[in-house]
Every structure is written in structure tokens, then in C-alpha cells.
Write a protein that holds these residues in place. Sequence first.
Motif, PDB file in Angstrom:
ATOM      1  N   LEU A 213     -11.643   5.520  -8.187  1.00 16.87           N
ATOM      2  CA  LEU A 213     -11.325   4.637  -7.063  1.00 16.87           C
ATOM      3  C   LEU A 213     -11.196   5.413  -5.747  1.00 16.87           C
ATOM      4  N   ALA A 214     -11.702   6.659  -5.753  1.00 17.68           N
ATOM      5  CA  ALA A 214     -11.668   7.487  -4.538  1.00 17.68           C
ATOM      6  C   ALA A 214     -10.251   7.554  -3.974  1.00 17.68           C
ATOM      7  N   GLY A 216      -7.844   5.621  -4.313  1.00 16.78           N
ATOM      8  CA  GLY A 216      -7.327   4.335  -3.849  1.00 16.78           C
ATOM      9  C   GLY A 216      -8.140   3.673  -2.757  1.00 16.78           C
ATOM     10  N   ARG A 217      -9.085   4.402  -2.154  1.00 21.71           N
ATOM     11  CA  ARG A 217      -9.871   3.795  -1.074  1.00 21.71           C
ATOM     12  C   ARG A 217     -10.662   2.595  -1.568  1.00 21.71           C
ATOM     13  N   LEU A 218     -11.146   2.670  -2.814  1.00 22.37           N
ATOM     14  CA  LEU A 218     -11.990   1.598  -3.337  1.00 22.37           C
ATOM     15  C   LEU A 218     -11.189   0.420  -3.873  1.00 22.37           C
ATOM     16  N   THR A 219      -9.892   0.419  -3.621  1.00 19.35           N
ATOM     17  CA  THR A 219      -9.100  -0.784  -3.876  1.00 19.35           C
ATOM     18  C   THR A 219      -9.100  -1.692  -2.657  1.00 19.35           C
ATOM     19  N   GLY A 220      -9.452  -1.120  -1.503  1.00 20.84           N
ATOM     20  CA  GLY A 220      -9.433  -1.863  -0.250  1.00 20.84           C
ATOM     21  C   GLY A 220      -8.086  -1.872   0.442  1.00 20.84           C
ATOM     22  N   LYS A 221      -7.065  -1.256  -0.197  1.00 23.64           N
ATOM     23  CA  LYS A 221      -5.718  -1.360   0.382  1.00 23.64           C
ATOM     24  C   LYS A 221      -5.540  -0.517   1.637  1.00 23.64           C
ATOM     25  N   ALA A 269     -11.157  -3.101  -6.828  1.00 27.67           N
ATOM     26  CA  ALA A 269     -10.876  -2.003  -7.743  1.00 27.67           C
ATOM     27  C   ALA A 269     -11.496  -2.258  -9.107  1.00 27.67           C
ATOM     28  N   ARG A 270     -11.397  -3.499  -9.573  1.00 34.23           N
ATOM     29  CA  ARG A 270     -11.967  -3.830 -10.882  1.00 34.23           C
ATOM     30  C   ARG A 270     -13.481  -3.677 -10.862  1.00 34.23           C
ATOM     31  N   MET A 271     -14.098  -4.088  -9.781  1.00 32.01           N
ATOM     32  CA  MET A 271     -15.548  -3.936  -9.657  1.00 32.01           C
ATOM     33  C   MET A 271     -15.946  -2.464  -9.613  1.00 32.01           C
TER      34      MET A 271
END
Length: 320
Positions: A213-214, A216-221, A269-271
Motif C-alpha cells: 500500500l506504499a 498507506g498512500r494507496l489507501t487514499g488517506k 486499499a482493497r483494490m
Amino acid sequence: MEYRRLGSTGLKLSALSYGAWVTFGRQVGRSDARELIALAYDHGVNFFDNAETYNAGDAERLMGDVIADLRLPRDAYCVSSKVYFGATADPRPTQKGLSRKHVFDACHQALQRLRVDYLDLYFCHRPDPDTPVLETVWAMDTLVRQGKVLYWGTSEWPAERIDEAHRVAREHGLVPPSMEQPQYNLLHRDRVEREYVPLYADHGMGTTIWSPLASGRLTGKYNDGVPADSRLGHPDYAWLRDQLLGDEAASKKIRALAAVADDLGIPMARMALAWCLKNPNVSTVILGASKTHQLEENLMALDAVPLLDDAVMARIEAAL
């Protein structure tokens, strides 16, 4: 849970695993660690990743204590350590690197911290320019033959260095590396998808990928700032925050990816995790959630894999 072979070995690891990097001993204390590991294990996770350098060895101590408290059967889970950086803030020359001396010392110290008799997986955390590859391969071979390590591998080694390790192992009748632990995510792809491609066919290498998820970056938060209770909001990780959030091109890609996830009706994140799982050369995706609700969400990624059909994968490529 889905289980995948670690490359060409007979070891089957859960497709989603759990790791302690930058969380255990800092963001995650003993009580939370117990809940997280118990939750992961109850959902079928059978691989727990660690390293000598994570929080100067405290991450391994915490994980070892929690697994012992939970009384997980030793034959039902796998645990790893990594050697190279050392377990102290200012290591002396013999307390770091991949010399036979440090490889042996670090292995025995990890066994003590993790409270186990052997390591299932043992990684050379980075290549060591000061140590001949043959010396490191021989040290790992000895640990395998002593029963202290079952499988050894590399982490973030260039492909030519891994090729060399296999060559010297073959020439000297030694046990070669079985797996590599590279960073792999939607924003970091070339090494796994290009550089390492010959390794999968030529050597049967498995991969235990980190930072899917990089951070957390790829969670969009982090699209609208840094939440105070997030990993990048922690003062100890200012270096990571500056490294990750200064990339405007990546931010644009993340917003485009968020639109794809919205159309699928799932969190980004799931994607992102499902996308990693789509790669057949990924043996296991290491999760690093610091909260139980995050881990529960991440563990749903396997259910999202069928949603990523050819059309969706094409949209993801376009976004990138």
C-alpha cells in the motif's frame, strides 16, 4: 485464505501475511500486537515477517512474546528475520553486514528474540558490497544444515547478484536462495515485473512483497493531508513522510486509481492489495496494518481479486 507455494519450494504461505516493519514497538504496543496477530492467525495467516533492525530488535521481541502468549502451534505458522543492518543504532563493524560472523550472530539473536528454535525464512536484507557472495551463501548453507534456518533468501538484491548467489551455490553444492522480498505496489513495479522476471523461471524464486500500500498512500488517506494518528503523522517517520508525499505525479495517479475503486464499490486499499495478488509471481503480500479494523479490511482483499477483470486492469494501467 488462499495458500501459495513459495516459488518452487514445497512451503505454502498464506497469500496475505503480516509484518512488523515501522509498527511493532512504536505505533503498536503489546496489547494491540496480541489482537492483531490473533486476528491474522484466526483468518488463516501463517507467515509473520520481521527483521533484526526493526525498532532495534524490539519488534522481534514483541512478536516473539505475543506468539508465545497466544500459544500458537509452532508447526502452524512461519516466522522470518532479516540480517544486514544490525540491531543497534550505531552498530560496530561485526554487528552489521553479511559476513559469516554477523549472519551467525544475528540468526542466534533473532531466535532468542522471537523465542523459537529455528527461523522458517531468513533474508539477507540488502546486498553487502564488502562481503563476497560465496561467504554469505556458505554461512546460510551452514545454518540450514544445522536446522536453524529452513529457507533463506534476499531482500532488494539486484537480479545479477541473486544470479551470482545461485551460481556459487551450484558450483559448491550449497543451498541456494529460495525467495526475494522486494517492494511491490501500484507505484513501484519495475523490479518485480521486469528485472526479476528471469529469476522466476531460471531459479524458481518466490517473492514475499512488502509495502503493497506504499506505506498507506494507496489507501487514499493522505490525499487531503496527514492524519495525526497515521503512520506518516508519527514524528519518527518524518523521513518517510517527506519521501512519499513530495511526489506530485504519484498523487495524481492515486486520485485516478481512487476513481476506479469507487466504480468497483470497494476501498482503494482493497483494490491495491487485490492488484498485487493478481501477479502469479507474488507468493505472499505482507500487510502492515497497525489497527484491527485496518487489518480486517485488508484481509478482504482476496474477495476483490475476481473484480479485477481485464477491463478493470486496463483502467488501472491507464491511471498509472
